[in-house]
Design a protein around this motif. Structure first.
Motif, PDB file in Angstrom:
ATOM      1  N   UNK A  32      -1.288  -6.455  -2.302  1.00 36.52           N
ATOM      2  CA  UNK A  32      -0.897  -6.983  -1.005  1.00 36.52           C
ATOM      3  C   UNK A  32       0.556  -7.402  -1.109  1.00 36.52           C
ATOM      4  N   UNK A  33       1.371  -6.864  -0.245  1.00 38.19           N
ATOM      5  CA  UNK A  33       2.786  -7.223  -0.199  1.00 38.19           C
ATOM      6  C   UNK A  33       3.057  -7.822   1.173  1.00 38.19           C
ATOM      7  N   UNK A  34       3.363  -9.111   1.239  1.00 39.34           N
ATOM      8  CA  UNK A  34       3.595  -9.732   2.547  1.00 39.34           C
ATOM      9  C   UNK A  34       4.832  -9.149   3.230  1.00 39.34           C
ATOM     10  N   UNK A  35       4.834  -9.247   4.548  1.00 38.50           N
ATOM     11  CA  UNK A  35       5.963  -8.760   5.329  1.00 38.50           C
ATOM     12  C   UNK A  35       7.236  -9.462   4.871  1.00 38.50           C
ATOM     13  N   UNK A  36       8.291  -8.724   4.514  1.00 40.91           N
ATOM     14  CA  UNK A  36       9.475  -9.306   3.867  1.00 40.91           C
ATOM     15  C   UNK A  36      10.527  -9.886   4.817  1.00 40.91           C
ATOM     16  N   UNK A  37      10.115 -10.477   5.914  1.00 40.96           N
ATOM     17  CA  UNK A  37      11.085 -10.946   6.906  1.00 40.96           C
ATOM     18  C   UNK A  37      12.020 -12.023   6.346  1.00 40.96           C
ATOM     19  N   UNK A  38      11.505 -12.904   5.505  1.00 41.41           N
ATOM     20  CA  UNK A  38      12.366 -13.967   4.963  1.00 41.41           C
ATOM     21  C   UNK A  38      13.464 -13.395   4.089  1.00 41.41           C
ATOM     22  N   UNK A  68      13.433  -1.430  10.283  1.00 46.94           N
ATOM     23  CA  UNK A  68      12.545  -0.590   9.470  1.00 46.94           C
ATOM     24  C   UNK A  68      13.255  -0.116   8.204  1.00 46.94           C
ATOM     25  N   UNK A  69      14.524   0.191   8.323  1.00 48.31           N
ATOM     26  CA  UNK A  69      15.286   0.631   7.145  1.00 48.31           C
ATOM     27  C   UNK A  69      15.367  -0.485   6.111  1.00 48.31           C
ATOM     28  N   UNK A  70      15.594  -1.715   6.571  1.00 50.21           N
ATOM     29  CA  UNK A  70      15.674  -2.843   5.647  1.00 50.21           C
ATOM     30  C   UNK A  70      14.309  -3.156   5.027  1.00 50.21           C
ATOM     31  N   UNK A  71      13.257  -3.050   5.820  1.00 48.95           N
ATOM     32  CA  UNK A  71      11.900  -3.271   5.290  1.00 48.95           C
ATOM     33  C   UNK A  71      11.610  -2.243   4.199  1.00 48.95           C
ATOM     34  N   UNK A  72      11.926  -0.986   4.454  1.00 51.49           N
ATOM     35  CA  UNK A  72      11.702   0.065   3.463  1.00 51.49           C
ATOM     36  C   UNK A  72      12.499  -0.198   2.195  1.00 51.49           C
ATOM     37  N   UNK A  73      13.727  -0.696   2.335  1.00 52.40           N
ATOM     38  CA  UNK A  73      14.544  -0.990   1.159  1.00 52.40           C
ATOM     39  C   UNK A  73      13.914  -2.102   0.321  1.00 52.40           C
ATOM     40  N   UNK A  74      13.440  -3.157   0.958  1.00 53.21           N
ATOM     41  CA  UNK A  74      12.810  -4.259   0.231  1.00 53.21           C
ATOM     42  C   UNK A  74      11.571  -3.767  -0.508  1.00 53.21           C
ATOM     43  N   UNK A  75      10.752  -2.975   0.173  1.00 52.17           N
ATOM     44  CA  UNK A  75       9.530  -2.466  -0.458  1.00 52.17           C
ATOM     45  C   UNK A  75       9.874  -1.512  -1.596  1.00 52.17           C
ATOM     46  N   UNK A  76      10.843  -0.646  -1.389  1.00 51.32           N
ATOM     47  CA  UNK A  76      11.241   0.291  -2.447  1.00 51.32           C
ATOM     48  C   UNK A  76      11.778  -0.454  -3.668  1.00 51.32           C
ATOM     49  N   UNK A  77      12.621  -1.459  -3.436  1.00 55.33           N
ATOM     50  CA  UNK A  77      13.134  -2.257  -4.554  1.00 55.33           C
ATOM     51  C   UNK A  77      11.994  -2.925  -5.307  1.00 55.33           C
ATOM     52  N   UNK A  78      10.991  -3.409  -4.577  1.00 54.76           N
ATOM     53  CA  UNK A  78       9.843  -4.036  -5.206  1.00 54.76           C
ATOM     54  C   UNK A  78       9.069  -3.022  -6.059  1.00 54.76           C
ATOM     55  N   UNK A  79       8.888  -1.812  -5.533  1.00 49.10           N
ATOM     56  CA  UNK A  79       8.163  -0.774  -6.255  1.00 49.10           C
ATOM     57  C   UNK A  79       8.881  -0.358  -7.534  1.00 49.10           C
ATOM     58  N   UNK A  80      10.205  -0.399  -7.522  1.00 50.37           N
ATOM     59  CA  UNK A  80      10.974   0.002  -8.701  1.00 50.37           C
ATOM     60  C   UNK A  80      10.921  -1.028  -9.823  1.00 50.37           C
ATOM     61  N   UNK A  81      10.534  -2.255  -9.507  1.00 46.76           N
ATOM     62  CA  UNK A  81      10.455  -3.292 -10.547  1.00 46.76           C
ATOM     63  C   UNK A  81       9.273  -3.102 -11.444  1.00 46.76           C
TER      64      UNK A  81
END
Length: 81
Positions: A32-38, A68-81
């Motif tokens: 579960x990855x919470x919505x990265x708005x903060x 949406x582009x920023x949300x995708x970037x946050x999720x992608x960065x998280x996946x790369x960790x």
């Protein structure tokens, strides 16, 4: 409403954490990855951007393409960790 959205997000997190549900698929790991708005708002503040860019101007409610582009970037960065 925001309260209902929070309740639904909490329920989704509970489903993902319920081992009786996830044990059905031994080769699949659920997270579960919470919505990265903060994170996004913090980044926008640090870069001096207007947070209004995050909201679709047509309806004033949904995330914009930029958002949406920023949300995708946050999720992608998280996946790369």
């Amino acid at each position: 409403t925001s309260l209902r959205a929070f309740e639904l997000s909490q329920q989704l997190q509970n489903i993902v954490e319920d081992e009786s549900l996830t044990s059905t698929w031994p080769n699949l790991e659920l997270i579960y990855l919470p919505f990265p708005i903060e994170q996004i708002l913090t980044w926008m503040e640090l870069t001096g951007q207007n947070p209004a860019l995050l909201i679709e101007p047509v309806d004033g409610f949904h995330p914009s393409q930029y958002s949406h582009r920023l949300i995708a970037k946050v999720i992608w960065d998280w996946l790369e960790r």
